[in-house]
Design a protein around this motif. Sequence first.
Motif, PDB file in Angstrom:
ATOM      1  N   THR A  28     -37.708 -28.230  12.513  1.00  0.00           N
ATOM      2  CA  THR A  28     -37.267 -27.137  11.576  1.00  0.00           C
ATOM      3  C   THR A  28     -36.749 -25.973  12.230  1.00  0.00           C
ATOM      4  N   ILE A  29     -35.396 -25.709  11.905  1.00  0.00           N
ATOM      5  CA  ILE A  29     -35.030 -24.237  12.381  1.00  0.00           C
ATOM      6  C   ILE A  29     -35.256 -23.240  11.443  1.00  0.00           C
ATOM      7  N   LEU A  30     -35.909 -22.307  11.880  1.00  0.00           N
ATOM      8  CA  LEU A  30     -36.512 -21.147  11.146  1.00  0.00           C
ATOM      9  C   LEU A  30     -35.605 -19.971  11.038  1.00  0.00           C
ATOM     10  N   GLN A  31     -34.850 -19.690  12.436  1.00  0.00           N
ATOM     11  CA  GLN A  31     -33.916 -18.511  12.461  1.00  0.00           C
ATOM     12  C   GLN A  31     -32.725 -18.913  13.349  1.00  0.00           C
ATOM     13  N   LYS A  32     -31.819 -19.551  12.438  1.00  0.00           N
ATOM     14  CA  LYS A  32     -30.610 -20.278  13.200  1.00  0.00           C
ATOM     15  C   LYS A  32     -29.917 -18.871  13.685  1.00  0.00           C
ATOM     16  N   ASP A  33     -29.804 -17.803  13.209  1.00  0.00           N
ATOM     17  CA  ASP A  33     -29.316 -16.678  13.763  1.00  0.00           C
ATOM     18  C   ASP A  33     -29.379 -16.348  15.112  1.00  0.00           C
ATOM     19  N   ALA A  34     -30.784 -16.311  15.386  1.00  0.00           N
ATOM     20  CA  ALA A  34     -31.288 -16.056  16.814  1.00  0.00           C
ATOM     21  C   ALA A  34     -30.856 -17.316  17.777  1.00  0.00           C
TER      22      ALA A  34
END
Lengths: 219, 219
Positions: A200-206
């Motif tokens: 699961t991606i929690l911080q796509k931005d990072a």
Amino acid sequence: MEFELKDVTLFSRLSKEQLETLQFHVHVRHYSKDSVLFYEGDKSAYLQILLGGTVRLYKTTAKGSQIHMHHFTAPEIVALYAAFEKVSFPATCEFLTDGMIGFLPLEKVYELLGDSDFSMTLISVLTKRMKLLSDLFHRETIYTSEAKIADVICNNPTVFSRLKNTEIASILNITPETLSRTLTKFKNKKMISIDHHVLTILQKDALIEIIEANIISKH
Amino acid sequence: MEFELKDVTLFSRLSKEQLETLQFHVHVRHYSKDSVLFYEGDKSAYLQILLGGTVRLYKTTAKGSQIHMHHFTAPEIVALYAAFEKVSFPATCEFLTDGMIGFLPLEKVYELLGDSDFSMTLISVLTKRMKLLSDLFHRETIYTSEAKIADVICNNPTVFSRLKNTEIASILNITPETLSRTLTKFKNKKMISIDHHVLTILQKDALIEIIEANIISKH
DNA sequence: AGACATTCTTGATGCATATCAATTAAATCC
DNA sequence: GGATTTAATTGATATGCATCAAGAATGTCT
């Protein structure tokens, strides 16, 4: 799953007659999982058409390790430009599953070049291959290991449930150790979580930032 | 030296009329040394034809260093596949000399695709580009620094009198320090000698062995 | 469910090449 | 032809990843 010539993009716009002529000159061979279709450096007078199964293309380094390049799944042409340029294959091709190859004498392909529909399809297929290679070059020369991993996480997260980490590492041309360490790092930074092989991606931005750091625009 | 459309391989087989039509739609721009034709990531609706001068194509890494890809000298098409695939340029293009570009609207090129002579030339030009990229990929992913250097020594020994070592290093994507150290090593082993910028090969076998170690055949 | 095999993780070390820094050699200029 | 700039060499150190080695976790089989 077995395909026919007409299922191959390159031949999709040929007439029934043209297809029949080709069909007449194609000879088909079956291959078993793990067998090698051709080695880096080989040449062939045939266009090799993958009509069933999946193959893997890779180069071998001086130390014997492998550089993964592409996976091709039927229906698809393997080693397209090498056939047309009549140069030796730049990579080794190995079956990942049982499979099937249609061998078509190159002369028969040349005969089609006068057909502008065929030529246009060939041009389109060639440029797509070029993009594939260009993207691969980018990944292998510009991306760091972290960026490669961030890239699959964003663009292909399902591989983590479909493949083992050793397999993912080998596709990314990094070691399983590096993959493991980097995933742990991302997990610690709460950028992703992995539970029962589901990522699961929690911080796509990072993650995107890590990839973007590798695509600098100098404007 | 300034060229015309007919001097470009891609257009070499066009009729006088076809050339005149193209000529009508081409607009030409002059560029000075060190100016940038396009940046990595840019797009363009034109086929860009190098009609004078020499350009250099390179990617930029996260740290700002450059990965050299190709030199193109007029007459030549720049960024051929990117134009046809309508994707953003995979590299930055910079002039090494004063130069001249002809911009041809892509629609005008598409109009030629029906001409099977043109299509065949385009296919041939595309596959040659593909080989260029494939060879570059091989050099950058398989070759060690030593192998890269052994390779230029064998295949292009005159660069050592034409170019400074810093320039050679940048083309090989290694540092001048590494180049210097490796050349010293080769000199100590009496494989080469360099006198007043003229390189002499003393043991071709030994050099070829270094390169071959990077082209393993698994037969 | 217990046993064995496979895969994943973690730490220690190695390696090729880059980076940084200083010196020497060569090229260019008035 | 000496002065000044530019390039090449050499040594010391850094870096990013691979390799090696062990242990922990997970998967598979009967």
